[in-house]
Design a protein around this motif. Structure first.
Motif, PDB file in Angstrom:
ATOM      1  N   SER A   1      45.122  44.106  48.476  1.00 56.31           N
ATOM      2  CA  SER A   1      46.329  43.273  48.390  1.00 56.31           C
ATOM      3  C   SER A   1      46.314  42.278  47.249  1.00 56.31           C
ATOM      4  O   SER A   1      47.323  41.597  47.035  1.00 56.31           O
ATOM      5  CB  SER A   1      46.534  42.517  49.709  1.00 56.31           C
ATOM      6  OG  SER A   1      46.634  43.416  50.793  1.00 56.31           O
ATOM      7  N   VAL A   2      45.214  42.148  46.538  1.00 55.61           N
ATOM      8  CA  VAL A   2      45.136  41.159  45.467  1.00 55.61           C
ATOM      9  C   VAL A   2      44.825  41.862  44.149  1.00 55.61           C
ATOM     10  O   VAL A   2      44.224  42.929  44.108  1.00 55.61           O
ATOM     11  CB  VAL A   2      44.056  40.101  45.763  1.00 55.61           C
ATOM     12  CG1 VAL A   2      44.415  39.320  47.011  1.00 55.61           C
ATOM     13  CG2 VAL A   2      42.683  40.741  45.928  1.00 55.61           C
ATOM     14  N   THR A   3      45.255  41.226  43.078  1.00 61.30           N
ATOM     15  CA  THR A   3      45.001  41.777  41.742  1.00 61.30           C
ATOM     16  C   THR A   3      44.018  40.935  40.940  1.00 61.30           C
ATOM     17  O   THR A   3      43.550  41.374  39.890  1.00 61.30           O
ATOM     18  CB  THR A   3      46.323  41.885  40.954  1.00 61.30           C
ATOM     19  OG1 THR A   3      46.943  40.591  40.886  1.00 61.30           O
ATOM     20  CG2 THR A   3      47.269  42.861  41.635  1.00 61.30           C
ATOM     21  N   HIS A   4      43.731  39.727  41.401  1.00 55.35           N
ATOM     22  CA  HIS A   4      42.783  38.856  40.696  1.00 55.35           C
ATOM     23  C   HIS A   4      41.805  38.276  41.712  1.00 55.35           C
ATOM     24  O   HIS A   4      42.163  37.340  42.452  1.00 55.35           O
ATOM     25  CB  HIS A   4      43.525  37.719  39.978  1.00 55.35           C
ATOM     26  CG  HIS A   4      44.508  38.179  38.965  1.00 55.35           C
ATOM     27  ND1 HIS A   4      44.140  38.737  37.759  1.00 55.35           N
ATOM     28  CD2 HIS A   4      45.871  38.192  38.987  1.00 55.35           C
ATOM     29  CE1 HIS A   4      45.213  39.048  37.073  1.00 55.35           C
ATOM     30  NE2 HIS A   4      46.285  38.729  37.793  1.00 55.35           N
ATOM     31  N   PRO A   5      40.593  38.796  41.798  1.00 51.14           N
ATOM     32  CA  PRO A   5      40.075  39.942  41.043  1.00 51.14           C
ATOM     33  C   PRO A   5      40.598  41.266  41.615  1.00 51.14           C
ATOM     34  O   PRO A   5      40.979  41.321  42.794  1.00 51.14           O
ATOM     35  CB  PRO A   5      38.563  39.824  41.223  1.00 51.14           C
ATOM     36  CG  PRO A   5      38.413  39.153  42.549  1.00 51.14           C
ATOM     37  CD  PRO A   5      39.567  38.201  42.671  1.00 51.14           C
TER      38      PRO A   5
END
Length: 317
Positions: free
Chosen positions: A169-173
């Motif tokens: 669900s996250v792109t960073h990281p």
């Protein structure tokens, strides 16, 4: 009047050549014919029709009449989303190709040199190859890398006092790369291990014996100067197959990252983007077909270039 004897003999001769000795030609087509018809109907005809659609404005129809020439190709090559999908492939290939190559080769060396239960270990490592990508993706998504604290990965992290990770669900990281890469490694490493084992069995034992007489030490020295060069043809074939399969990645991306019919704006490989373009709400078959043709040409060019660079098909390999 009956036909002349010469004509009858010629007809029987042609019929005999067509049937072959002991009707071998008839048996050949009896077994190969259904496969050939299926290949023609389900592969070559759709490919030809896709090429045809790529030159038309085909929205919500597979029988278009508005010819646009190379306009669809120009639009796709200047489409930021499609170009970004090629970049996603590049990132995925940069992870998956060298890691699969190294793991498969390592497993092949371990299994090939095992003194007991070689067949058992070959079966264990090869078994994931028979698993469906869809089923494996659901297991990875719902059981192992579930974003809640009850997932296996987060449970292990909890043992070390770490907080749960929202893997998909996250792109960073970008933790989703861990999920994608581990899934593909588990599914395909066993297949390429079998290819390497077949290559290892073709290496004559006399070479190792001669190297030992000359003072070569077993281990890294023998692997570096004997095993790896002898696996040149197999290694080249494995690298080509890995790169082509990376281009064709779809199932794991679609099943891991999509939810409720929607797809996140990150980690879209070319086939996933083309799927949403051609089969989404717009059903733009013209641009989707043009993108598929572009992707096919890229795969063909890269494969041929890689094969030439690595020497695939050379006689000395």
């Amino acid at each position: 009047m009956g036909e002349p004897a010469q004509l009858q003999a010629d007809r029987l001769g042609r019929l005999g050549r067509f049937r072959g000795s002991q009707d071998r030609n008839l048996w050949f087509w009896a077994f190969v014919g259904p496969f050939t018809v299926g290949l023609l109907v389900f592969v070559y005809v759709p490919i030809g029709w896709s090429l045809y659609l790529s030159f038309f404005d085909a929205r919500n129809t597979v029988t278009p009449s508005d010819f646009v020439g190379l306009g669809n190709y120009r639009d796709m090559l200047t489409d930021p989303a499609f170009v970004d999908s090629l970049g996603t492939f590049t990132a995925f290939a940069a992870f998956i190709v060298p890691s699969t190559f190294a793991i498969s080769l390592g497993l092949a060396l371990l299994v090939h040199n095992a003194r007991w239960l070689q067949g058992f270990f070959r079966s264990v490592f090869f078994l994931p190859t028979a698993c469906s990508y869809v089923v494996a993706s659901l297991v990875w998504k719902l059981s192992i890398f579930n974003g809640v604290r009850f997932g296996l990965a987060n449970t292990v992290l909890g043992w070390f006092g770490q907080d749960p990770v929202a893997w998909l669900s996250v792109t960073h990281p970008p933790w989703y790369w861990v999920v994608l890469v581990t899934l593909r490694l588990w599914l395909q490493s066993g297949f390429y291990m079998i290819l390497f084992i077949a290559g290892l069995k073709r290496i004559p034992r006399d070479i190792y014996e001669a190297a030992a007489v000359d003072g070569a030490k077993p281990g890294w020295q023998t692997f570096r100067w004997i095993t790896l060069p002898s696996l040149r043809a197999t290694s080249t074939a494995v690298l080509v197959l890995l790169l082509v399969n990376a281009y064709q990645s779809f199932d794991e991306f679609f099943n891991l990252l999509s939810s409720s019919g929607q797809y996140p704006p990150y980690a879209r490989p070319p086939l996933v983007y083309l799927y949403y373009l051609a089969l989404g709400n717009g059903q733009d078959f013209g641009h989707g077909s043009a993108g598929a043709v572009v992707l096919t040409l890229i795969i063909a060019v890269v494969t041929v270039a890689q094969g030439r660079l690595l020497g695939l098909g050379r006689r000395d390999s």
